[in-house]
Design an enzyme around this catalytic site. Structure first.
Site, PDB file in Angstrom:
ATOM      1  N   SER A 139       0.863  -1.193   0.000  1.00 22.19           N
ATOM      2  CA  SER A 139       0.000   0.000   0.000  1.00 22.19           C
ATOM      3  C   SER A 139       0.895   1.237   0.000  1.00 22.19           C
ATOM      4  O   SER A 139       2.066   1.170   0.412  1.00 22.19           O
ATOM      5  CB  SER A 139      -0.856  -0.006   1.268  1.00 22.19           C
ATOM      6  N   TYR A 152      -2.820  -1.427  10.443  1.00 22.92           N
ATOM      7  CA  TYR A 152      -2.850  -1.837   9.031  1.00 22.92           C
ATOM      8  C   TYR A 152      -1.598  -1.319   8.301  1.00 22.92           C
ATOM      9  O   TYR A 152      -0.918  -2.079   7.600  1.00 22.92           O
ATOM     10  CB  TYR A 152      -4.117  -1.289   8.361  1.00 22.92           C
TER      11      TYR A 152
HETATM   12  N1  NAP Z   1      -8.593  -0.738  -1.806  1.00 27.55           N
HETATM   13  C1  NAP Z   1      -7.649   0.062  -1.333  1.00 27.55           C
HETATM   14  O1  NAP Z   1      -7.899   1.268  -1.066  1.00 27.55           O
HETATM   15  C2  NAP Z   1      -6.242  -0.459  -1.156  1.00 27.55           C
HETATM   16  C3  NAP Z   1      -5.199   0.485  -1.074  1.00 27.55           C
HETATM   17  C4  NAP Z   1      -3.899   0.009  -0.890  1.00 27.55           C
HETATM   18  C5  NAP Z   1      -3.649  -1.344  -0.803  1.00 27.55           C
HETATM   19  N2  NAP Z   1      -4.689  -2.248  -0.886  1.00 27.55           N
HETATM   20  C6  NAP Z   1      -4.366  -3.668  -0.766  1.00 27.55           C
HETATM   21  O2  NAP Z   1      -4.819  -4.355  -1.913  1.00 27.55           O
HETATM   22  C7  NAP Z   1      -5.055  -5.728  -1.582  1.00 27.55           C
HETATM   23  C8  NAP Z   1      -6.391  -6.152  -2.195  1.00 27.55           C
HETATM   24  O3  NAP Z   1      -7.427  -5.418  -1.564  1.00 27.55           O
HETATM   25  P1  NAP Z   1      -8.690  -4.850  -2.358  1.00 27.55           P
HETATM   26  O4  NAP Z   1      -8.635  -3.375  -2.327  1.00 27.55           O
HETATM   27  O5  NAP Z   1      -8.852  -5.539  -3.661  1.00 27.55           O
HETATM   28  O6  NAP Z   1      -9.855  -5.270  -1.339  1.00 27.55           O
HETATM   29  P2  NAP Z   1     -11.005  -6.380  -1.421  1.00 27.55           P
HETATM   30  O7  NAP Z   1     -11.882  -6.115  -2.612  1.00 27.55           O
HETATM   31  O8  NAP Z   1     -11.637  -6.385  -0.082  1.00 27.55           O
HETATM   32  O9  NAP Z   1     -10.202  -7.740  -1.676  1.00 27.55           O
HETATM   33  C9  NAP Z   1      -9.461  -8.368  -0.662  1.00 27.55           C
HETATM   34  C10 NAP Z   1      -9.202  -9.801  -1.076  1.00 27.55           C
HETATM   35  O10 NAP Z   1      -8.407 -10.427  -0.063  1.00 27.55           O
HETATM   36  C11 NAP Z   1      -8.972 -11.680   0.229  1.00 27.55           C
HETATM   37  N3  NAP Z   1      -8.668 -12.115   1.581  1.00 27.55           N
HETATM   38  C12 NAP Z   1      -8.837 -11.441   2.740  1.00 27.55           C
HETATM   39  N4  NAP Z   1      -8.470 -12.210   3.785  1.00 27.55           N
HETATM   40  C13 NAP Z   1      -8.064 -13.402   3.260  1.00 27.55           C
HETATM   41  C14 NAP Z   1      -7.584 -14.618   3.813  1.00 27.55           C
HETATM   42  N5  NAP Z   1      -7.458 -14.793   5.144  1.00 27.55           N
HETATM   43  N6  NAP Z   1      -7.252 -15.630   2.983  1.00 27.55           N
HETATM   44  C15 NAP Z   1      -7.383 -15.481   1.641  1.00 27.55           C
HETATM   45  N7  NAP Z   1      -7.836 -14.372   1.052  1.00 27.55           N
HETATM   46  C16 NAP Z   1      -8.179 -13.344   1.857  1.00 27.55           C
HETATM   47  C17 NAP Z   1     -10.469 -11.507   0.005  1.00 27.55           C
HETATM   48  O11 NAP Z   1     -11.064 -12.758  -0.323  1.00 27.55           O
HETATM   49  P3  NAP Z   1     -11.991 -13.667   0.645  1.00 27.55           P
HETATM   50  O12 NAP Z   1     -12.694 -12.744   1.599  1.00 27.55           O
HETATM   51  O13 NAP Z   1     -12.900 -14.361  -0.320  1.00 27.55           O
HETATM   52  O14 NAP Z   1     -11.037 -14.593   1.316  1.00 27.55           O
HETATM   53  C18 NAP Z   1     -10.471 -10.610  -1.228  1.00 27.55           C
HETATM   54  O15 NAP Z   1     -10.412 -11.387  -2.402  1.00 27.55           O
HETATM   55  C19 NAP Z   1      -5.012  -5.824  -0.062  1.00 27.55           C
HETATM   56  O16 NAP Z   1      -3.775  -6.406   0.327  1.00 27.55           O
HETATM   57  C20 NAP Z   1      -5.063  -4.372   0.395  1.00 27.55           C
HETATM   58  O17 NAP Z   1      -4.393  -4.166   1.606  1.00 27.55           O
HETATM   59  C21 NAP Z   1      -5.968  -1.817  -1.077  1.00 27.55           C
END
Ligand code: NAP
Length: 269
Positions: A139, A152
């Site tokens: 991030s 986080y």
């Molecule tokens: N969106 C933002 O603003 C943002 C900004 C910076 C970085 N990020 C990073 O980007 C990455 C993806 O997030 P996103 O924004 O796409 O959010 P998201 O739509 O909530 O997706 C998160 C994914 O992680 C999976 N996940 C969570 N816990 C898990 C576990 N214990 N085992 C396996 N899978 C798990 C979820 O799948 P299940 O629930 O089906 O397991 C889901 O597919 C994350 O690492 C997040 O920290 C996001």
């Protein structure tokens, strides 16, 4: 340049957001995608959209599940550690259990997949100059702890440290390591991270844009990907002058949480 056609890519957290956008874009470029996450029905729905893709139900907090995921895909040449979630809490309000859950998913879930993947990647033939690649979705907050999101941010900073060390450790093996630093991205992240509020004027980006930038770094491996380039420069400046961002975040915290101060006062004006 690494050829995407025919590449096998394992994506954790593929059931939504950035992971699902990556799966769609990689599949469209001819890669074989392996979709991993906990919500099986979501993965199966995505796999129906992407013929030839594989689904492996995986909870990354379980190291045995991470080993089983990689063992099922010995031909993987790219592993994307993307699974993660956020938590909106001040440092003083974050419980030990919340710390542990965050660390188990965001940090240890990443390292468990890496530990399982590296011995396999070392066995892969060199193709287009590389045996393989590990991509860690961290991030922008890796470079600056977010108030009411410090735990986080700490897990994301830890992922960056892992990437920095691993990149050098695996250089002789011709295995690329790339960390990714998105800003606020339109996914399910904010609805899952209880109480998480992005600033009204904060820049945002789409999951598809993040996926495109990651794919460019798979084709031409590079150390870091900052999909919103200005944030990289802004945060680099803030490391030289930390009080600049302190002021910005204090104003934001006050505006967002005027009804209930989040930080202990202790005589601080
Ligand atoms: N969106 C933002 O603003 C943002 C900004 C910076 C970085 N990020 C990073 O980007 C990455 C993806 O997030 P996103 O924004 O796409 O959010 P998201 O739509 O909530 O997706 C998160 C994914 O992680 C999976 N996940 C969570 N816990 C898990 C576990 N214990 N085992 C396996 N899978 C798990 C979820 O799948 P299940 O629930 O089906 O397991 C889901 O597919 C994350 O690492 C997040 O920290 C996001």
């Amino acid at each position: 340049m690494r050829e995407l056609k025919g590449m096998t890519v394992v994506i954790t957290g593929a059931s939504s957001g950035i992971g699902a956008a990556l799966a769609r874009a990689l599949h469209a470029s001819g890669a074989h995608v392996v979709l991993a996450a906990r919500r099986l029905e979501r993965l199966q729905a995505l796999a129906r959209e992407l013929p030839g893709s594989r689904v492996i139900e995986t909870d990354v907090t379980d190291p045995a599940a991470c080993s089983a995921l990689l063992a099922a895909v010995p031909e993987a040449d790219t592993v994307i550690c993307n699974a993660g979630y956020g938590l909106a809490r001040t440092i003083c309000d974050t419980t030990a259990a919340e710390w542990l859950d965050l660390l188990k998913t965001n940090l240890l879930g990443t390292t468990a997949c890496i530990v399982a993947a590296v011995p396999q990647l070392r066995q892969r033939p060199v193709r287009d100059g590389w045996r393989g690649q590990i991509v860690i979705v961290s991030s922008a907050l890796a470079r600056r702890g977010r108030p009411a999101g410090g735990a986080y941010s700490a897990t994301k900073a830890a992922q960056l440290s892992v990437a920095e060390a691993l990149r050098v450790e695996l250089a002789e093996d011709a295995i690329a390591v790339t960390s990714v630093h998105p800003i606020a991205t339109d996914t399910e992240f904010t609805s899952i991270a209880v109480g998480w509020k992005n600033g009204a004027r904060e820049p945002r980006q789409s999951a598809e844009l993040v996926a495109r930038r990651i794919i460019a770094a798979i084709v031409r491996p590079r150390p870091e990907v900052w999909p919103h380039r200005l944030s990289r420069w802004g945060l680099s400046l803030a490391t030289l002058w930390p009080s600049l961002l302190d002021r910005y975040f204090r104003r934001r915290l006050k505006a967002e949480h005027s009804a209930r101060p989040l930080l202990p006062r202790q005589g601080v004006p």
